[in-house]
Design a protein around this motif. Sequence first.
Motif, PDB file in Angstrom:
ATOM      1  N   SER A  39      23.057  48.730  20.666  1.00 37.45           N
ATOM      2  CA  SER A  39      21.846  48.248  21.315  1.00 37.45           C
ATOM      3  C   SER A  39      20.640  48.395  20.405  1.00 37.45           C
ATOM      4  CB  SER A  39      21.588  49.034  22.614  1.00 37.45           C
ATOM      5  OG  SER A  39      22.622  48.812  23.531  1.00 37.45           O
ATOM      6  N   TYR A  40      20.631  49.465  19.616  1.00 37.04           N
ATOM      7  CA  TYR A  40      19.500  49.716  18.754  1.00 37.04           C
ATOM      8  C   TYR A  40      19.933  49.705  17.298  1.00 37.04           C
ATOM      9  CZ  TYR A  40      17.725  51.297  23.218  1.00 37.04           C
ATOM     10  OH  TYR A  40      17.360  51.365  24.533  1.00 37.04           O
ATOM     11  N   GLY A  41      20.699  48.687  16.943  1.00 37.56           N
ATOM     12  CA  GLY A  41      21.217  48.607  15.592  1.00 37.56           C
ATOM     13  C   GLY A  41      20.129  48.564  14.540  1.00 37.56           C
ATOM     14  N   SER A  42      18.917  48.119  14.891  1.00 36.96           N
ATOM     15  CA  SER A  42      17.842  48.037  13.911  1.00 36.96           C
ATOM     16  C   SER A  42      17.464  49.404  13.378  1.00 36.96           C
ATOM     17  CB  SER A  42      16.606  47.399  14.556  1.00 36.96           C
ATOM     18  OG  SER A  42      16.182  48.161  15.665  1.00 36.96           O
ATOM     19  N   TYR A  43      17.867  50.442  14.082  1.00 34.15           N
ATOM     20  CA  TYR A  43      17.501  51.793  13.644  1.00 34.15           C
ATOM     21  C   TYR A  43      17.991  52.073  12.235  1.00 34.15           C
ATOM     22  CZ  TYR A  43      17.210  56.828  13.404  1.00 34.15           C
ATOM     23  OH  TYR A  43      16.921  58.093  12.993  1.00 34.15           O
ATOM     24  N   VAL A  57      19.770  65.093  15.444  1.00 31.68           N
ATOM     25  CA  VAL A  57      21.177  64.698  15.391  1.00 31.68           C
ATOM     26  C   VAL A  57      21.434  63.563  16.388  1.00 31.68           C
ATOM     27  CG1 VAL A  57      23.536  65.443  15.858  1.00 31.68           C
ATOM     28  CG2 VAL A  57      21.993  66.940  14.594  1.00 31.68           C
ATOM     29  N   MET A  58      20.860  63.674  17.581  1.00 30.38           N
ATOM     30  CA  MET A  58      21.038  62.626  18.585  1.00 30.38           C
ATOM     31  C   MET A  58      20.490  61.293  18.087  1.00 30.38           C
ATOM     32  SD  MET A  58      20.021  64.439  22.183  1.00 30.38           S
ATOM     33  CE  MET A  58      20.967  65.810  22.857  1.00 30.38           C
ATOM     34  N   ILE A  59      19.302  61.330  17.498  1.00 30.78           N
ATOM     35  CA  ILE A  59      18.682  60.092  17.026  1.00 30.78           C
ATOM     36  C   ILE A  59      19.523  59.466  15.928  1.00 30.78           C
ATOM     37  CG2 ILE A  59      16.677  59.108  15.854  1.00 30.78           C
ATOM     38  CD1 ILE A  59      14.945  61.192  17.258  1.00 30.78           C
ATOM     39  N   ASN A  60      19.966  60.279  14.991  1.00 27.34           N
ATOM     40  CA  ASN A  60      20.731  59.758  13.862  1.00 27.34           C
ATOM     41  C   ASN A  60      22.114  59.266  14.259  1.00 27.34           C
ATOM     42  OD1 ASN A  60      18.752  60.100  11.896  1.00 27.34           O
ATOM     43  ND2 ASN A  60      19.277  62.235  11.582  1.00 27.34           N
ATOM     44  N   SER A  61      22.604  59.722  15.410  1.00 30.53           N
ATOM     45  CA  SER A  61      23.905  59.247  15.882  1.00 30.53           C
ATOM     46  C   SER A  61      23.745  58.114  16.895  1.00 30.53           C
ATOM     47  CB  SER A  61      24.704  60.401  16.515  1.00 30.53           C
ATOM     48  OG  SER A  61      24.037  60.920  17.651  1.00 30.53           O
ATOM     49  N   GLY A  62      22.505  57.667  17.106  1.00 27.44           N
ATOM     50  CA  GLY A  62      22.268  56.534  17.998  1.00 27.44           C
ATOM     51  C   GLY A  62      22.108  56.883  19.455  1.00 27.44           C
ATOM     52  N   ARG A  63      22.051  58.174  19.782  1.00 29.58           N
ATOM     53  CA  ARG A  63      21.918  58.587  21.186  1.00 29.58           C
ATOM     54  C   ARG A  63      20.437  58.657  21.535  1.00 29.58           C
ATOM     55  NH1 ARG A  63      25.726  63.729  20.661  1.00 29.58           N
ATOM     56  NH2 ARG A  63      24.685  64.345  22.585  1.00 29.58           N
ATOM     57  N   LEU A  64      19.808  57.508  21.541  1.00 28.48           N
ATOM     58  CA  LEU A  64      18.359  57.437  21.681  1.00 28.48           C
ATOM     59  C   LEU A  64      17.865  57.767  23.078  1.00 28.48           C
ATOM     60  CD1 LEU A  64      17.760  54.195  19.588  1.00 28.48           C
ATOM     61  CD2 LEU A  64      17.583  56.561  18.839  1.00 28.48           C
ATOM     62  N   GLU A 104      15.191  60.689  23.643  1.00 27.60           N
ATOM     63  CA  GLU A 104      13.868  60.410  24.190  1.00 27.60           C
ATOM     64  C   GLU A 104      13.616  61.196  25.473  1.00 27.60           C
ATOM     65  OE1 GLU A 104      10.921  56.633  24.443  1.00 27.60           O
ATOM     66  OE2 GLU A 104      13.009  56.260  24.972  1.00 27.60           O
ATOM     67  N   GLU A 105      14.628  61.350  26.291  1.00 25.84           N
ATOM     68  CA  GLU A 105      14.455  62.124  27.521  1.00 25.84           C
ATOM     69  C   GLU A 105      14.111  63.575  27.213  1.00 25.84           C
ATOM     70  OE1 GLU A 105      17.863  61.707  30.000  1.00 25.84           O
ATOM     71  OE2 GLU A 105      17.191  59.790  30.834  1.00 25.84           O
ATOM     72  N   LEU A 106      14.791  64.144  26.217  1.00 24.68           N
ATOM     73  CA  LEU A 106      14.509  65.529  25.842  1.00 24.68           C
ATOM     74  C   LEU A 106      13.118  65.655  25.237  1.00 24.68           C
ATOM     75  CD1 LEU A 106      17.936  66.652  24.344  1.00 24.68           C
ATOM     76  CD2 LEU A 106      16.966  67.245  26.568  1.00 24.68           C
ATOM     77  N   LEU A 107      12.726  64.699  24.429  1.00 29.39           N
ATOM     78  CA  LEU A 107      11.388  64.727  23.835  1.00 29.39           C
ATOM     79  C   LEU A 107      10.315  64.633  24.918  1.00 29.39           C
ATOM     80  CD1 LEU A 107      11.911  62.434  20.718  1.00 29.39           C
ATOM     81  CD2 LEU A 107      11.308  64.863  20.677  1.00 29.39           C
ATOM     82  N   ASP A 108      10.532  63.745  25.875  1.00 28.13           N
ATOM     83  CA  ASP A 108       9.550  63.577  26.955  1.00 28.13           C
ATOM     84  C   ASP A 108       9.471  64.815  27.837  1.00 28.13           C
ATOM     85  OD1 ASP A 108       8.988  61.064  26.039  1.00 28.13           O
ATOM     86  OD2 ASP A 108      10.263  60.018  27.485  1.00 28.13           O
ATOM     87  N   GLY A 109      10.532  65.630  27.823  1.00 28.19           N
ATOM     88  CA  GLY A 109      10.532  66.840  28.638  1.00 28.19           C
ATOM     89  C   GLY A 109       9.848  68.023  27.979  1.00 28.19           C
ATOM     90  N   ALA A 165      10.580  53.283  16.412  1.00 27.06           N
ATOM     91  CA  ALA A 165      10.919  52.398  15.292  1.00 27.06           C
ATOM     92  C   ALA A 165      12.324  51.843  15.446  1.00 27.06           C
ATOM     93  CB  ALA A 165      10.796  53.158  13.977  1.00 27.06           C
ATOM     94  N   SER A 166      13.229  52.677  15.924  1.00 21.13           N
ATOM     95  CA  SER A 166      14.613  52.233  16.077  1.00 21.13           C
ATOM     96  C   SER A 166      14.746  51.171  17.151  1.00 21.13           C
ATOM     97  CB  SER A 166      15.519  53.424  16.415  1.00 21.13           C
ATOM     98  OG  SER A 166      15.288  53.862  17.743  1.00 21.13           O
ATOM     99  N   LYS A 167      13.803  51.142  18.084  1.00 23.40           N
ATOM    100  CA  LYS A 167      13.821  50.126  19.139  1.00 23.40           C
ATOM    101  C   LYS A 167      13.019  48.887  18.764  1.00 23.40           C
ATOM    102  CE  LYS A 167      14.437  53.381  22.996  1.00 23.40           C
ATOM    103  NZ  LYS A 167      13.887  53.859  24.281  1.00 23.40           N
ATOM    104  N   GLY A 168      12.394  48.947  17.582  1.00 28.73           N
ATOM    105  CA  GLY A 168      11.609  47.798  17.140  1.00 28.73           C
ATOM    106  C   GLY A 168      10.178  47.812  17.637  1.00 28.73           C
TER     107      GLY A 168
END
Length: 214
Positions: A81-85, A107-114, A118-123, A142-145
């Motif tokens: 879904s977020y291949g542009s990352y 690690v989550m971001i780099n493995s594509g678990r965006l 994002e939920e953890l960051l927002d928390g 950026a990964s979402k464009g």
Amino acid sequence: MTDPYKVLGISPSATDEQVKDAYRQLARKYHPDNYVNNPLADLATEKMKEINEAYDEIQRQRRSGRGQTAAGASAGAYGSSYGSYNSYNGYAGQGGQSASQFSDIRVMINSGRLVEAEELLDGVPEYRRDAEWFFLKGSVAASKGWMDAALQYFSTACQKNPSNQEYRAVLNRLMYQRQTAYNQSVQMTSMSCCDLCAGMYCASCCCDCLGHGC
């Protein structure tokens, strides 16, 4: 290894969405950021590690055809879904951040678990949102464009920690890519206008030659 489904508290017949929901709830509950200066911090870290391993194991099983069939396991789905990352060479690269309080989110971001990242960051409470927090939020954007949002987050990260070379390098790279894209757009627009004007001129000449005027 402990049954990963038991770790997440779900049945092996759970849907992909139920697996993700269970993971998110446990991740929010046991994230180490919630246990800073808490005697249970070490236990929370171990629990979070166990949760991550269980989630990853379920995804591996489902990708290999074992367990509940998934029309693309969620980890893979995020990646597609977020291949542009990946085209940005991994904004959330380690970059010397071994002591990072957000290492698991990286690690989550780099493995594509965006979504989870994002939920953890927002928390994270606002008073704990340091330069790295803004950098990682920018990485997700950026990964979402979402380049405008990414630029804003990266800029804030650099303002909060001006000496961090990782943040500065990524910001400069994004600004360069954005400017290059803008210049190309302007060039194409200019060429299109010139072509249009040339076409109008030729049409006018044709009309004059035919003696009809325009």
